[in-house]
Structures are given as C-alpha cells and as structure tokens.
Design a protein around this motif. Structure first.
Motif, PDB file in Angstrom:
ATOM      1  N   CYS A 127      -4.833  11.070   0.421  1.00  0.00           N
ATOM      2  CA  CYS A 127      -5.111  11.703   1.714  1.00  0.00           C
ATOM      3  C   CYS A 127      -4.671  13.164   1.631  1.00  0.00           C
ATOM      4  N   TYR A 128      -5.470  14.069   2.185  1.00  0.00           N
ATOM      5  CA  TYR A 128      -5.028  15.455   2.254  1.00  0.00           C
ATOM      6  C   TYR A 128      -3.707  15.538   3.013  1.00  0.00           C
ATOM      7  N   HIS A 129      -2.869  16.470   2.581  1.00  0.00           N
ATOM      8  CA  HIS A 129      -1.571  16.653   3.243  1.00  0.00           C
ATOM      9  C   HIS A 129      -1.797  17.282   4.623  1.00  0.00           C
ATOM     10  N   PRO A 130      -1.066  16.813   5.652  1.00  0.00           N
ATOM     11  CA  PRO A 130      -1.228  17.393   6.983  1.00  0.00           C
ATOM     12  C   PRO A 130      -0.508  18.731   7.134  1.00  0.00           C
ATOM     13  N   SER A 131      -0.701  19.615   6.174  1.00  0.00           N
ATOM     14  CA  SER A 131      -0.116  20.950   6.248  1.00  0.00           C
ATOM     15  C   SER A 131      -0.840  21.763   7.316  1.00  0.00           C
ATOM     16  N   HIS A 132      -0.199  22.810   7.769  1.00  0.00           N
ATOM     17  CA  HIS A 132      -0.826  23.653   8.785  1.00  0.00           C
ATOM     18  C   HIS A 132      -2.143  24.219   8.266  1.00  0.00           C
ATOM     19  N   VAL A 189      -7.569   6.912   7.488  1.00  0.00           N
ATOM     20  CA  VAL A 189      -6.812   6.518   6.293  1.00  0.00           C
ATOM     21  C   VAL A 189      -5.742   5.501   6.670  1.00  0.00           C
ATOM     22  N   PHE A 190      -5.033   5.745   7.760  1.00  0.00           N
ATOM     23  CA  PHE A 190      -3.957   4.824   8.137  1.00  0.00           C
ATOM     24  C   PHE A 190      -4.491   3.497   8.666  1.00  0.00           C
ATOM     25  N   ARG A 191      -5.655   3.491   9.272  1.00  0.00           N
ATOM     26  CA  ARG A 191      -6.247   2.211   9.666  1.00  0.00           C
ATOM     27  C   ARG A 191      -6.552   1.358   8.438  1.00  0.00           C
ATOM     28  N   GLU A 192      -7.123   2.001   7.411  1.00  0.00           N
ATOM     29  CA  GLU A 192      -7.397   1.264   6.192  1.00  0.00           C
ATOM     30  C   GLU A 192      -6.109   0.785   5.540  1.00  0.00           C
ATOM     31  N   ALA A 193      -5.089   1.665   5.499  1.00  0.00           N
ATOM     32  CA  ALA A 193      -3.804   1.314   4.898  1.00  0.00           C
ATOM     33  C   ALA A 193      -3.148   0.158   5.645  1.00  0.00           C
ATOM     34  N   ALA A 194      -3.215   0.191   6.962  1.00  0.00           N
ATOM     35  CA  ALA A 194      -2.634  -0.885   7.758  1.00  0.00           C
ATOM     36  C   ALA A 194      -3.357  -2.208   7.478  1.00  0.00           C
ATOM     37  N   HIS A 195      -4.667  -2.150   7.365  1.00  0.00           N
ATOM     38  CA  HIS A 195      -5.447  -3.366   7.058  1.00  0.00           C
ATOM     39  C   HIS A 195      -5.055  -3.917   5.690  1.00  0.00           C
ATOM     40  N   LEU A 196      -4.997  -3.052   4.695  1.00  0.00           N
ATOM     41  CA  LEU A 196      -4.655  -3.492   3.343  1.00  0.00           C
ATOM     42  C   LEU A 196      -3.237  -4.036   3.259  1.00  0.00           C
ATOM     43  N   SER A 197      -2.377  -3.558   4.151  1.00  0.00           N
ATOM     44  CA  SER A 197      -0.971  -3.961   4.139  1.00  0.00           C
ATOM     45  C   SER A 197      -0.704  -5.177   5.009  1.00  0.00           C
ATOM     46  N   GLY A 198      -1.719  -5.640   5.740  1.00  0.00           N
ATOM     47  CA  GLY A 198      -1.517  -6.772   6.640  1.00  0.00           C
ATOM     48  C   GLY A 198      -0.727  -6.428   7.880  1.00  0.00           C
ATOM     49  N   LEU A 199      -0.788  -5.170   8.314  1.00  0.00           N
ATOM     50  CA  LEU A 199      -0.020  -4.718   9.478  1.00  0.00           C
ATOM     51  C   LEU A 199      -0.895  -4.730  10.735  1.00  0.00           C
ATOM     52  N   THR A 234       0.836  -1.200   0.000  1.00  0.00           N
ATOM     53  CA  THR A 234       0.000   0.000   0.000  1.00  0.00           C
ATOM     54  C   THR A 234       0.870   1.249   0.000  1.00  0.00           C
ATOM     55  N   VAL A 235       0.386   2.287  -0.684  1.00  0.00           N
ATOM     56  CA  VAL A 235       1.020   3.598  -0.629  1.00  0.00           C
ATOM     57  C   VAL A 235      -0.050   4.623  -0.276  1.00  0.00           C
ATOM     58  N   VAL A 236       0.207   5.396   0.775  1.00  0.00           N
ATOM     59  CA  VAL A 236      -0.646   6.528   1.122  1.00  0.00           C
ATOM     60  C   VAL A 236       0.036   7.781   0.588  1.00  0.00           C
ATOM     61  N   VAL A 237      -0.681   8.544  -0.227  1.00  0.00           N
ATOM     62  CA  VAL A 237      -0.116   9.739  -0.843  1.00  0.00           C
ATOM     63  C   VAL A 237      -0.728  10.967  -0.187  1.00  0.00           C
ATOM     64  N   LEU A 238       0.125  11.839   0.350  1.00  0.00           N
ATOM     65  CA  LEU A 238      -0.321  13.024   1.068  1.00  0.00           C
ATOM     66  C   LEU A 238      -0.306  14.229   0.136  1.00  0.00           C
ATOM     67  N   GLY A 239      -1.453  14.555  -0.419  1.00  0.00           N
ATOM     68  CA  GLY A 239      -1.576  15.763  -1.238  1.00  0.00           C
ATOM     69  C   GLY A 239      -1.511  15.513  -2.724  1.00  0.00           C
ATOM     70  N   ALA A 240      -2.030  16.492  -3.468  1.00  0.00           N
ATOM     71  CA  ALA A 240      -2.135  16.372  -4.922  1.00  0.00           C
ATOM     72  C   ALA A 240      -0.774  16.375  -5.609  1.00  0.00           C
ATOM     73  N   PHE A 241       0.181  17.167  -5.093  1.00  0.00           N
ATOM     74  CA  PHE A 241       1.503  17.192  -5.724  1.00  0.00           C
ATOM     75  C   PHE A 241       2.136  15.810  -5.669  1.00  0.00           C
ATOM     76  N   HIS A 294      -9.179  13.051  -1.301  1.00  0.00           N
ATOM     77  CA  HIS A 294      -9.072  12.424   0.003  1.00  0.00           C
ATOM     78  C   HIS A 294      -9.976  11.205   0.046  1.00  0.00           C
ATOM     79  N   GLY A 295      -9.423  10.071   0.424  1.00  0.00           N
ATOM     80  CA  GLY A 295     -10.189   8.844   0.486  1.00  0.00           C
ATOM     81  C   GLY A 295     -10.233   8.048  -0.804  1.00  0.00           C
ATOM     82  N   VAL A 296      -9.616   8.562  -1.865  1.00  0.00           N
ATOM     83  CA  VAL A 296      -9.564   7.807  -3.126  1.00  0.00           C
ATOM     84  C   VAL A 296      -8.747   6.529  -2.913  1.00  0.00           C
ATOM     85  N   HIS A 297      -9.237   5.439  -3.474  1.00  0.00           N
ATOM     86  CA  HIS A 297      -8.551   4.147  -3.369  1.00  0.00           C
ATOM     87  C   HIS A 297      -8.471   3.547  -4.765  1.00  0.00           C
TER      88      HIS A 297
END
Length: 266
Positions: free
Chosen positions: A235-240, A256-266, A182-189, A214-217
């Motif tokens: 995922c939206y970037h955690p910018s200020h 988002v990270f709960r889903e990512a962890a599940h998909l990754s088997g973590l 799994t890859v979680v991408v923070l932000g459009a850039f 945000h939430g796209v899979h």
C-alpha cells in the motif's frame, strides 16, 4: 521485563551483555523476549544508532512551536496494538513531531490521522483520531509496527540503522506469528526492509523477491512449523505528499484494509 543475561566468551566464561549503546544490543536482546510487553520495554531502552539518538533527543529538546508545551517522548517508539493481532501494519519510522512526541506509533501527525481514519471506517480502530497515548484509542486485531523505531532526520534512516533495528521487528512478528495472518506494508522502504525480516521470522520469501506496488498481494508459506500462510499486501504510504497529490486517497486505503481484514478473519 526479561532479565539481563551474560554473553558466553572463550572457554565458556560469561561476559557482560551488550548495553543499550552497543550496536549488538538489538540482536542480543530481541530474541530473548518472550512477550510483546518485554520486547517493547527493551526497544524503549535502545541507543544503538548514535545519529538517531542525537536527532530524536534534539527534536525533543527544541520542539516545534505548536507543541512547545508538550513533554516529548524522545525515545524509540514501540509497536502499538494487541498481542493477539491477526493483522500487522508496517510503516517506515516515527515522525519527529508525531510518534517521537507522543510515544505512540503513527500518532500525532497527518499520516497517522489518515491511517486511523481508514482503520476506523473498517472497524479496526475504536476512533478515527489519535492525538496522544492516553486518548482512549484501541486497535481491534491490528498491531502497528515499523522497521526503524527512532525518528530519523528527513525521514530517511540509513541502511545501517535499518539493519541495526531489524531484530526488533523480527522478534515482534515472531511473537505475533501464532495468530498473524496478514501484513499491510506502507511504502517501498517498509517493503524492502520487511522481506528479509519475514524470512528470518520463518516464512518462505520467493526469489527473486517480489517488488513493491500499491495493491500487490503476495502469499508466503511458513517454513516448517505448521503455521498458516501469511498474506502480504502493498500500500502506498499515507505521507502528506501521497495524500495531498491524490496518489493515495482515503478510499484506496480503506479498500486495502477491507481486504486485509477479510484475509485476517477480522
């Protein structure tokens, strides 16, 4: 560290390898690295983008008043996390007084504070705070990466700087690929920068390319080497700006990270 290799020129003669100041340095060096340690060692040497080199070194010399006692890192910031990570988190670039100061991705700024708090809640980080490279933080099954390894002015790397840096991320993901799920991408850039990298690293990216949200899979099949599919989460970037306005809340990031962890088997 991998040994330097000459480049083959006309007639089969070998010339010198591109040096760290050469724009060809990443594309020459990155594919030759056989481990993440070797890759990180080469990333740290890179000086391929003059504007970024000048900026990161100026920031490291002038510093921010709150950090005047710090010795800034002032170099490209390598990825951070175990070599067998099943989950990669791809951001934008190091912050001028964050990663460019501490030498560790997403460490020492408000975005990192938000990110590590979420990772800790999901059990993917050993602690909720990251202050410096020797603070004891360990990531569990997660590798932090970025399309651009140097702090850019105004947090805005140019397309050319992004493209110069692309071979490092492609090599990093390729080295992770045996176990990467799994890859979680923070932000459009990061999303826009990552899709061609994934294609180069051996995954099938659909056409037209999927848009960020945000939430796209999106699930990407491996090209031809028997690797399992790769899950791509936006995922939206955690910018200020995003966290202060509530566009991204801690609960949203944790989800988002709960889903990512599940998909990754973590």
């Amino acid at each position: 560290m991998d040994e330097a290799r000459g480049t083959t020129g006309p007639g089969g003669t070998k010339g010198p390898s591109p040096g760290p100041d050469d724009p060809a340095f990443p594309s020459h060096r990155a594919p030759r690295c056989r481990s993440l340690d070797a890759l990180d060692a080469q990333v740290i040497r890179c000086r391929a983008c003059p504007r970024l080199v000048a900026w990161r070194e100026e920031v490291a010399a002038t510093k921010r008043a709150a950090y005047r006692e710090w010795e800034y890192w002032g170099r490209p910031v390598p990825g951070f996390g175990p070599p067998d990570a099943a989950l990669a988190v791809v951001g934008l670039a190091p912050a001028a007084h964050g990663g460019n100061r501490t030498g560790r991705m997403f460490t020492g700024d408000a975005s990192g504070d938000f990110l590590f708090k979420a990772l800790h809640q999901v059990g993917l980080a050993s602690q909720a705070q990251a202050t410096h490279a020797g603070d004891g933080l360990e990531l569990r099954g997660v590798r932090l990466a970025a399309p651009v390894h140097c702090a850019p002015p105004d947090n805005k790397p140019t397309p050319g700087e992004r493209d110069n840096c692309r071979p490092w991320l492609a090599a990093e993901l390729d080295l992770l690929s045996p176990g990467l799920r799994t890859v979680v991408v923070l932000g459009a850039f990061g999303w826009q920068a990552l899709l061609p990298v994934l294609a180069a690293a051996g995954w099938q990216v659909p056409r037209p390319r999927p848009g960020f949200g945000h939430g796209v899979h999106v699930t990407l099949a491996a090209a031809d080497d028997g690797r399992p599919p790769l899950h791509l989460l936006g995922c939206y970037h955690p910018s200020h700006r995003n966290t202060a306005t509530g566009r991204l809340t801690l609960a949203m990031l944790v989800e988002v990270f709960r889903e990512a962890a599940h998909l990754s088997g973590l």
